[in-house]
Enzyme design. Structure first.
Site, PDB file in Angstrom:
ATOM      1  N   MET A 185      35.109  36.552  27.929  1.00 21.41           N
ATOM      2  CA  MET A 185      36.378  35.918  27.657  1.00 21.41           C
ATOM      3  C   MET A 185      37.453  36.554  28.520  1.00 21.41           C
ATOM      4  O   MET A 185      37.830  37.675  28.286  1.00 21.41           O
ATOM      5  CB  MET A 185      36.739  36.110  26.197  1.00 21.41           C
ATOM      6  N   PRO A 186      37.913  35.877  29.510  1.00 16.05           N
ATOM      7  CA  PRO A 186      39.059  36.396  30.239  1.00 16.05           C
ATOM      8  C   PRO A 186      40.355  36.196  29.457  1.00 16.05           C
ATOM      9  O   PRO A 186      40.516  35.214  28.737  1.00 16.05           O
ATOM     10  CB  PRO A 186      39.079  35.568  31.521  1.00 16.05           C
ATOM     11  N   PHE A 187      41.219  37.145  29.600  1.00 17.75           N
ATOM     12  CA  PHE A 187      42.586  37.045  29.082  1.00 17.75           C
ATOM     13  C   PHE A 187      43.484  37.133  30.305  1.00 17.75           C
ATOM     14  O   PHE A 187      43.452  38.122  31.033  1.00 17.75           O
ATOM     15  CB  PHE A 187      42.874  38.185  28.103  1.00 17.75           C
ATOM     16  N   VAL A 209      32.927  31.415  33.540  1.00 16.03           N
ATOM     17  CA  VAL A 209      33.687  31.405  32.294  1.00 16.03           C
ATOM     18  C   VAL A 209      33.377  30.096  31.568  1.00 16.03           C
ATOM     19  O   VAL A 209      33.450  29.029  32.164  1.00 16.03           O
ATOM     20  CB  VAL A 209      35.202  31.533  32.578  1.00 16.03           C
ATOM     21  N   THR A 224      41.968  40.111  32.524  1.00 12.86           N
ATOM     22  CA  THR A 224      41.108  41.064  31.833  1.00 12.86           C
ATOM     23  C   THR A 224      39.829  40.313  31.483  1.00 12.86           C
ATOM     24  O   THR A 224      39.887  39.241  30.878  1.00 12.86           O
ATOM     25  CB  THR A 224      41.787  41.595  30.560  1.00 12.86           C
TER      26      THR A 224
END
Length: 129
Positions: free
Chosen positions: A1-3, A34, A72
């Site tokens: 999970m990218p933030f 993703v 992130t």
């Protein structure tokens, strides 16, 4: 999970920041595996004086139109994959929004999977007991 955090000047037109976010999301799904709907972003527009940058760094000249993109994400992607990711974001922003390539600064922060909680105070990616 990218933030994803995107920081840019308030001088950009209405909707521009959201378009930047959409391009970043599309590149993440196309180039760094993703999953669809894994879109967590904070987009912040700043007064010009709140974005502090040198006139140039590493031979790159910056303007007031600079865009900071910080992602992130889980660790483990290769250097080659990251290079392609940076290039695809740059190409998308240049082509679709006419951003100067020099004004695109990207930073990745890689973390272990257990450093995420998607809600409920749970560590969803942790190994099951």
């Amino acid at each position: 999970m990218p933030f994803v955090r995107i920081d840019l000047s308030k001088k950009h037109p209405e909707g521009f920041a959201q378009q930047v976010g959409e391009i970043v999301y599309q590149v993440m799904t196309a180039h760094i595996n993703v999953p669809k709907d894994d879109k967590f972003q904070v987009i912040t527009k700043h007064e010009s004086q709140e974005l502090v940058v040198p006139k140039s760094y590493l031979g790159i000249e910056y303007s007031e139109d600079i865009i900071f993109i910080q992602v992130t994400l889980n660790e483990g992607r290769t250097t080659e994959l990251k290079k392609k990711f940076y290039k695809a974001i740059c190409e998308g922003l240049v082509e679709r929004l006419k951003v100067r390539p020099q004004d695109i600064v990207i930073n990745l922060i890689e973390v272990n999977k257990e450093n995420w909680s998607f809600g409920n105070g749970e560590m969803q990616y942790a190994p099951k007991d």
